[in-house]
Scaffold this motif. Structure first.
Motif, PDB file in Angstrom:
ATOM      1  N   SER A 120       0.819  -1.213   0.000  1.00 27.94           N
ATOM      2  CA  SER A 120       0.000   0.000   0.000  1.00 27.94           C
ATOM      3  C   SER A 120       0.850   1.259   0.000  1.00 27.94           C
ATOM      4  O   SER A 120       0.404   2.320  -0.468  1.00 27.94           O
ATOM      5  CB  SER A 120      -0.949   0.001   1.209  1.00 27.94           C
ATOM      6  OG  SER A 120      -0.246   0.219   2.423  1.00 27.94           O
ATOM      7  N   LYS A 121       2.083   1.174   0.498  1.00 20.43           N
ATOM      8  CA  LYS A 121       2.963   2.342   0.526  1.00 20.43           C
ATOM      9  C   LYS A 121       3.376   2.781  -0.878  1.00 20.43           C
ATOM     10  O   LYS A 121       3.803   3.933  -1.064  1.00 20.43           O
ATOM     11  CB  LYS A 121       4.215   2.038   1.362  1.00 20.43           C
ATOM     12  CG  LYS A 121       3.929   1.801   2.844  1.00 20.43           C
ATOM     13  CD  LYS A 121       5.195   1.419   3.581  1.00 20.43           C
ATOM     14  CE  LYS A 121       4.915   1.129   5.052  1.00 20.43           C
ATOM     15  NZ  LYS A 121       6.135   0.690   5.778  1.00 20.43           N
ATOM     16  N   TYR A 122       3.279   1.879  -1.850  1.00 17.61           N
ATOM     17  CA  TYR A 122       3.701   2.196  -3.209  1.00 17.61           C
ATOM     18  C   TYR A 122       2.556   2.739  -4.067  1.00 17.61           C
ATOM     19  O   TYR A 122       2.784   3.176  -5.193  1.00 17.61           O
ATOM     20  CB  TYR A 122       4.299   0.955  -3.876  1.00 17.61           C
ATOM     21  CG  TYR A 122       5.640   0.577  -3.305  1.00 17.61           C
ATOM     22  CD1 TYR A 122       6.822   1.076  -3.850  1.00 17.61           C
ATOM     23  CD2 TYR A 122       5.740  -0.263  -2.207  1.00 17.61           C
ATOM     24  CE1 TYR A 122       8.049   0.741  -3.322  1.00 17.61           C
ATOM     25  CE2 TYR A 122       6.960  -0.611  -1.665  1.00 17.61           C
ATOM     26  CZ  TYR A 122       8.123  -0.105  -2.231  1.00 17.61           C
ATOM     27  OH  TYR A 122       9.342  -0.435  -1.692  1.00 17.61           O
ATOM     28  N   VAL A 123       1.335   2.686  -3.552  1.00 14.15           N
ATOM     29  CA  VAL A 123       0.215   3.253  -4.305  1.00 14.15           C
ATOM     30  C   VAL A 123       0.464   4.752  -4.462  1.00 14.15           C
ATOM     31  O   VAL A 123       0.734   5.456  -3.488  1.00 14.15           O
ATOM     32  CB  VAL A 123      -1.124   3.006  -3.588  1.00 14.15           C
ATOM     33  CG1 VAL A 123      -2.270   3.639  -4.371  1.00 14.15           C
ATOM     34  CG2 VAL A 123      -1.369   1.510  -3.397  1.00 14.15           C
ATOM     35  N   GLY A 124       0.392   5.232  -5.697  1.00 11.86           N
ATOM     36  CA  GLY A 124       0.652   6.637  -5.961  1.00 11.86           C
ATOM     37  C   GLY A 124       2.079   6.939  -6.384  1.00 11.86           C
ATOM     38  O   GLY A 124       2.401   8.089  -6.696  1.00 11.86           O
ATOM     39  N   ASN A 125       2.950   5.926  -6.434  1.00 19.05           N
ATOM     40  CA  ASN A 125       4.322   6.106  -6.917  1.00 19.05           C
ATOM     41  C   ASN A 125       4.275   6.293  -8.434  1.00 19.05           C
ATOM     42  O   ASN A 125       4.113   5.327  -9.183  1.00 19.05           O
ATOM     43  CB  ASN A 125       5.176   4.898  -6.541  1.00 19.05           C
ATOM     44  CG  ASN A 125       6.618   5.020  -7.018  1.00 19.05           C
ATOM     45  OD1 ASN A 125       6.959   5.874  -7.838  1.00 19.05           O
ATOM     46  ND2 ASN A 125       7.474   4.152  -6.511  1.00 19.05           N
ATOM     47  N   LYS A 126       4.412   7.512  -8.906  1.00 15.26           N
ATOM     48  CA  LYS A 126       4.156   7.822 -10.311  1.00 15.26           C
ATOM     49  C   LYS A 126       5.298   7.487 -11.247  1.00 15.26           C
ATOM     50  O   LYS A 126       5.239   7.801 -12.430  1.00 15.26           O
ATOM     51  CB  LYS A 126       3.745   9.287 -10.438  1.00 15.26           C
ATOM     52  CG  LYS A 126       2.399   9.558  -9.770  1.00 15.26           C
ATOM     53  CD  LYS A 126       1.819  10.909 -10.122  1.00 15.26           C
ATOM     54  CE  LYS A 126       0.428  11.057  -9.519  1.00 15.26           C
ATOM     55  NZ  LYS A 126      -0.200  12.345  -9.857  1.00 15.26           N
ATOM     56  N   THR A 127       6.322   6.803 -10.732  1.00 16.36           N
ATOM     57  CA  THR A 127       7.356   6.301 -11.634  1.00 16.36           C
ATOM     58  C   THR A 127       6.905   5.039 -12.345  1.00 16.36           C
ATOM     59  O   THR A 127       7.572   4.574 -13.268  1.00 16.36           O
ATOM     60  CB  THR A 127       8.666   5.999 -10.887  1.00 16.36           C
ATOM     61  OG1 THR A 127       8.455   4.893  -9.983  1.00 16.36           O
ATOM     62  CG2 THR A 127       9.149   7.207 -10.112  1.00 16.36           C
ATOM     63  N   ARG A 128       5.764   4.466 -11.915  1.00 13.92           N
ATOM     64  CA  ARG A 128       5.386   3.166 -12.449  1.00 13.92           C
ATOM     65  C   ARG A 128       3.873   2.965 -12.435  1.00 13.92           C
ATOM     66  O   ARG A 128       3.123   3.674 -11.759  1.00 13.92           O
ATOM     67  CB  ARG A 128       6.030   2.050 -11.631  1.00 13.92           C
ATOM     68  CG  ARG A 128       5.469   1.935 -10.214  1.00 13.92           C
ATOM     69  CD  ARG A 128       6.056   0.750  -9.472  1.00 13.92           C
ATOM     70  NE  ARG A 128       5.314   0.479  -8.246  1.00 13.92           N
ATOM     71  CZ  ARG A 128       5.401  -0.641  -7.557  1.00 13.92           C
ATOM     72  NH1 ARG A 128       6.187  -1.608  -7.967  1.00 13.92           N
ATOM     73  NH2 ARG A 128       4.685  -0.819  -6.458  1.00 13.92           N
ATOM     74  N   ILE A 129       3.457   1.971 -13.198  1.00 14.04           N
ATOM     75  CA  ILE A 129       2.139   1.359 -13.073  1.00 14.04           C
ATOM     76  C   ILE A 129       2.413  -0.084 -12.654  1.00 14.04           C
ATOM     77  O   ILE A 129       2.996  -0.853 -13.418  1.00 14.04           O
ATOM     78  CB  ILE A 129       1.344   1.401 -14.388  1.00 14.04           C
ATOM     79  CG1 ILE A 129       1.031   2.856 -14.781  1.00 14.04           C
ATOM     80  CG2 ILE A 129       0.061   0.596 -14.271  1.00 14.04           C
ATOM     81  CD1 ILE A 129       0.412   2.987 -16.170  1.00 14.04           C
ATOM     82  N   ALA A 130       2.033  -0.454 -11.444  1.00 16.75           N
ATOM     83  CA  ALA A 130       2.285  -1.794 -10.928  1.00 16.75           C
ATOM     84  C   ALA A 130       1.093  -2.693 -11.205  1.00 16.75           C
ATOM     85  O   ALA A 130      -0.046  -2.312 -10.931  1.00 16.75           O
ATOM     86  CB  ALA A 130       2.564  -1.746  -9.430  1.00 16.75           C
ATOM     87  N   LEU A 131       1.357  -3.873 -11.766  1.00 19.46           N
ATOM     88  CA  LEU A 131       0.297  -4.830 -12.087  1.00 19.46           C
ATOM     89  C   LEU A 131       0.588  -6.141 -11.362  1.00 19.46           C
ATOM     90  O   LEU A 131       1.497  -6.891 -11.741  1.00 19.46           O
ATOM     91  CB  LEU A 131       0.217  -5.062 -13.598  1.00 19.46           C
ATOM     92  CG  LEU A 131      -0.018  -3.803 -14.446  1.00 19.46           C
ATOM     93  CD1 LEU A 131       1.283  -3.362 -15.114  1.00 19.46           C
ATOM     94  CD2 LEU A 131      -1.075  -4.043 -15.513  1.00 19.46           C
TER      95      LEU A 131
END
Length: 223
Positions: free
Chosen positions: A149-160
């Motif tokens: 959840s800490k990585y939600v909003g990390n705009k360097t990526r789209i995580a799938l």
């Protein structure tokens, strides 16, 4: 649900998203990874793969056996989380217990290789970590979700995040429901005969909410 193509759905994903892709035991998720890799290649979008417990090698073996080329995966940066079988351009390794407890090791590797351009970041085998953590540590699955959840909003990526829904729903239903809540988008990957279908059941972008993309195997071979 309204029919749309894969290109439309992929193009509408937003930087910083955490996307949960739910697949079944017989839906061949490696096909979706292949379609996504082809999309990224055609649109000059960089990709980084997180390979948990040797899931990527399993995917590539199955793709090869059904006759799809896997050469395009050889140069894709791969972060190995557990496992021992190397596929792709492995640029870093993390012990599973470190991944579940402290993500500073992951961050060091990711920040070293992430390009200036936003990446698509498939994460393969997350359900295996739920299984391993349930054996190693009480509450490990919750801790893993908290880290994700800490990585939600990390705009360097789209995580799938590719997740085995059958297994997770049976063994850890509460974790699946929490993951669906944490994710900005939820998609379901299904197979009927030689036709594959991606359904968007939750999305940060209303343009693709309730949209469906379908493709048959003969068209996949022509990509």
């Amino acid at each position: 649900m309204v029919e749309q193509g894969f290109e439309f759905i992929f193009s509408q994903l937003r930087a910083g998203e955490t996307i949960l892709i739910e697949y079944t035991s017989v839906s061949s998720p490696e096909i979706l990874l292949y379609v996504l890799e082809e999309y990224c290649k055609q649109h000059d979008i960089p990709m980084i793969i997180d390979d948990m417990a040797d899931t990527l090698p399993e995917f590539l073996i199955r793709l090869d056996l059904i006759g799809l080329p896997i050469e395009g995966f050889k140069d894709i940066p791969v972060i190995k989380i557990g496992g021992h079988r190397d596929e792709g351009n492995v640029i870093g390794r993390i012990e599973i217990e470190k991944y579940s407890l402290n993500l500073q090791y992951y961050d060091l590797i990711y920040e070293r290789v992430v390009p200036p351009k936003m990446v698509y970041n498939p994460v393969l085998g997350i359900h295996k970590l739920f299984l391993i953590n349930s054996i190693k540590e009480y509450g490990g699955g919750i801790r893993l979700l908290r880290n994700i959840s800490k990585y939600v909003g990390n705009k360097t990526r789209i995580a799938l995040y590719f997740i085995h829904k059958d297994l997770t729903q049976t063994k850890f239903p509460e974790l699946l429901y929490l993951f669906e809540e944490i994710a900005t988008s939820v998609m379901q990957w299904e197979r009927s005969g030689s036709t594959y279908k991606l359904k968007v059941v939750k999305s940060a972008n209303n343009n693709i909410l309730e949209k469906i993309a379908t493709i048959n195997f003969e068209d996949i071979k022509k990509m």
